[in-house]
Design an enzyme around this catalytic site. Structure first.
Site, PDB file in Angstrom:
ATOM      1  NE  ARG A  57       0.414   1.656   5.632  1.00  0.00           N
ATOM      2  CZ  ARG A  57       0.273   2.159   4.442  1.00  0.00           C
ATOM      3  NH1 ARG A  57      -0.177   1.391   3.447  1.00  0.00           N
ATOM      4  NH2 ARG A  57       0.530   3.401   4.174  1.00  0.00           N
ATOM      5  N   GLY A  58      -2.808   3.013   6.618  1.00  0.00           N
ATOM      6  CA  GLY A  58      -3.295   3.908   5.570  1.00  0.00           C
ATOM      7  C   GLY A  58      -4.685   4.378   5.980  1.00  0.00           C
ATOM      8  CB  ALA A  59      -6.103   7.792   6.213  1.00  0.00           C
ATOM      9  NE  ARG A  94      -1.593   4.147  13.099  1.00  0.00           N
ATOM     10  CZ  ARG A  94      -0.922   4.274  11.945  1.00  0.00           C
ATOM     11  NH1 ARG A  94      -1.346   3.666  10.854  1.00  0.00           N
ATOM     12  NH2 ARG A  94       0.165   5.022  11.874  1.00  0.00           N
ATOM     13  CD  GLN A 206       5.007   3.526   6.602  1.00  0.00           C
ATOM     14  OE1 GLN A 206       6.159   3.967   6.536  1.00  0.00           O
ATOM     15  NE2 GLN A 206       4.216   3.789   7.622  1.00  0.00           N
ATOM     16  CG  ASP A 247      -2.551   9.758   7.719  1.00  0.00           C
ATOM     17  OD1 ASP A 247      -1.565   9.969   6.991  1.00  0.00           O
ATOM     18  OD2 ASP A 247      -2.951   8.618   8.042  1.00  0.00           O
ATOM     19  CG  ASN A 257       0.766  12.063   4.108  1.00  0.00           C
ATOM     20  OD1 ASN A 257      -0.063  11.162   4.295  1.00  0.00           O
ATOM     21  ND2 ASN A 257       1.761  11.944   3.240  1.00  0.00           N
ATOM     22  CE  LYS A 258       3.570   7.342   8.049  1.00  0.00           C
ATOM     23  NZ  LYS A 258       3.360   6.969   9.473  1.00  0.00           N
TER      24      LYS A 258
END
Ligand code: MRU
Length: 363
Positions: A57-59, A94, A206, A247, A257-258
């Site tokens: 995970r993570g862009a 995603r 996270q 992201d 973002n998150k």
């Protein structure tokens, strides 16, 4: 912590090719911080599942993984139609982080002019080059961010600089270095003392599980705080700067973002705390302007809100329920921070304003 080292991990990398050249290896991020397990992804299906299940995970990292997914599938079918179908399938894994589609598009564009027989080898080399490029990009972000941190630290001599971050935009979210945490590692390398406030980042935590783990591994001073704590810390002068990842950033500088990033930006604005976003320019989506209206926000399982997993007294992992039986839950995974709340964008080409004109100049 359980460690399964079936393959030697190159220094701090989150993803690397298997020495046999038949798979890509990744750290299974669902098991951290309690178990360090390396997963072997040997097919495009395995790569896609790893992305949807958040093993990776993570862009930037899902972009690099997807490039390897294209390369693995290329060995089975490398004609134009197959490549396009694989690209579409991976892109749908995603929806919010634009780096995924950016990476598959780069692979596709490079392969289409080549003879079909040459594509499998070229695709593998390209995936490796994209991964290495991510490392260099993030190292550059770190150096540009370091200049900012040094300037801020000069205002507060005699104590560590207090930086707050949300989610995990560290080495684990990229191939190496991270984006938001790259300036922290650059500061560490030159002996600049930095202490990181780590937002736990509900619902998937996270921050608590990944950022705290990687900062601990790297020997960076940090404190985990509940997501609701940042505003209070800012009111009491305990946050000198906020740096988060992204992201997707729009052509006018809105930052997706998150979930929870927006609230931190509001609190930072109200308290005069600089709020920076660190991103590779591959996170910029020049086709969208109004982030709130135009960016698709991934909604994940309500179970991520209603339940939580942690280590039990016996050392195993246990999932427990947090809410009453039958209470519904909602789980949007990202939010959008309007450009007006962003102090600056730390990119591989330097720190730029979150404005349409500054971003257009990077084209
Ligand atoms: O849902 P995740 O864990 O993939 O979300 C990650 C983030 O929001 C990060 O901040 C973003 O991808 C930038 S990573 C360098």
């Amino acid at each position: 912590m359980t460690t399964t080292h079936t393959h030697t991990r190159p220094h701090r990398r989150s993803l690397w090719p298997a020495p046999e050249g038949d798979a890509v290896l990744v750290i299974d991020q669902r098991l951290l911080p309690h178990q360090l397990v390396v997963e072997r992804l040997a097919s495009v299906a395995a790569v896609r599942t790893a992305i949807t299940d958040m093993c990776v995970r993570g862009a930037p990292l899902i972009g690099a993984a997807a490039a390897y997914g294209m390369a693995l599938q290329c060995r089975l079918a490398a004609d134009d139609a197959s490549l396009r179908a694989t690209q579409a399938w991976l892109d749908s894994a995603r929806p919010t982080a634009v780096n995924l589609a950016w990476a598959t598009q780069r692979v596709l564009q490079a392969l289409l002019p080549l003879p079909v027989a040459a594509r499998p080898v070229a695709a593998w080399q390209l995936a490796a080059a994209l991964a290495d490029e991510d490392v260099a990009t993030n190292a550059a972000i770190g150096q540009h961010g370091l200049v900012l941190l040094q300037a801020l630290a000069a205002r507060h001599p005699g104590r560590p600089l207090n930086l707050l971050t949300h989610c995990n935009a560290g080495a684990l979210a990229t191939v190496d270095w991270g984006t938001a945490l790259a300036p922290v590692y650059a500061a560490q390398a030159v002996g600049l003392a930095v202490h990181v406030w780590v937002d736990e980042t509900r619902p998937r935590n996270q921050g608590a599980s990944l950022t705290a783990w990687e900062l601990g591994q790297q020997g960076v001073a940090h404190t985990v705080v509940a997501d609701n704590t940042g505003g209070h810390l800012m009111q009491h002068g305990q946050v000198d700067v906020v740096i988060v990842g992204a992201d997707r950033v729009t052509a006018r500088g809105d930052v997706c973002n998150k979930i929870g990033t927006y609230l931190k930006a509001l609190a930072a604005h109200d308290n005069g705390v600089p709020f920076y976003v660190a991103l590779p320019l591959s996170t910029l989506d020049r086709t969208v302007h109004d982030g709130v209206a135009q960016i698709p926000i991934e909604h994940r399982s309500p179970r991520e809100v209603t339940h939580i997993t942690g280590r039990n007294a016996q050392g195993g992992l246990t999932e427990v329920q947090l809410v009453p039986d039958g209470s519904p839950a909602l789980n949007p995974a990202f939010d959008v921070t309007p450009a007006r709340l962003v102090t600056g964008l730390i990119t591989e080409r330097g720190v730029i304003a979150a404005t349409a004109s500054a971003l257009a100049a990077t084209a």
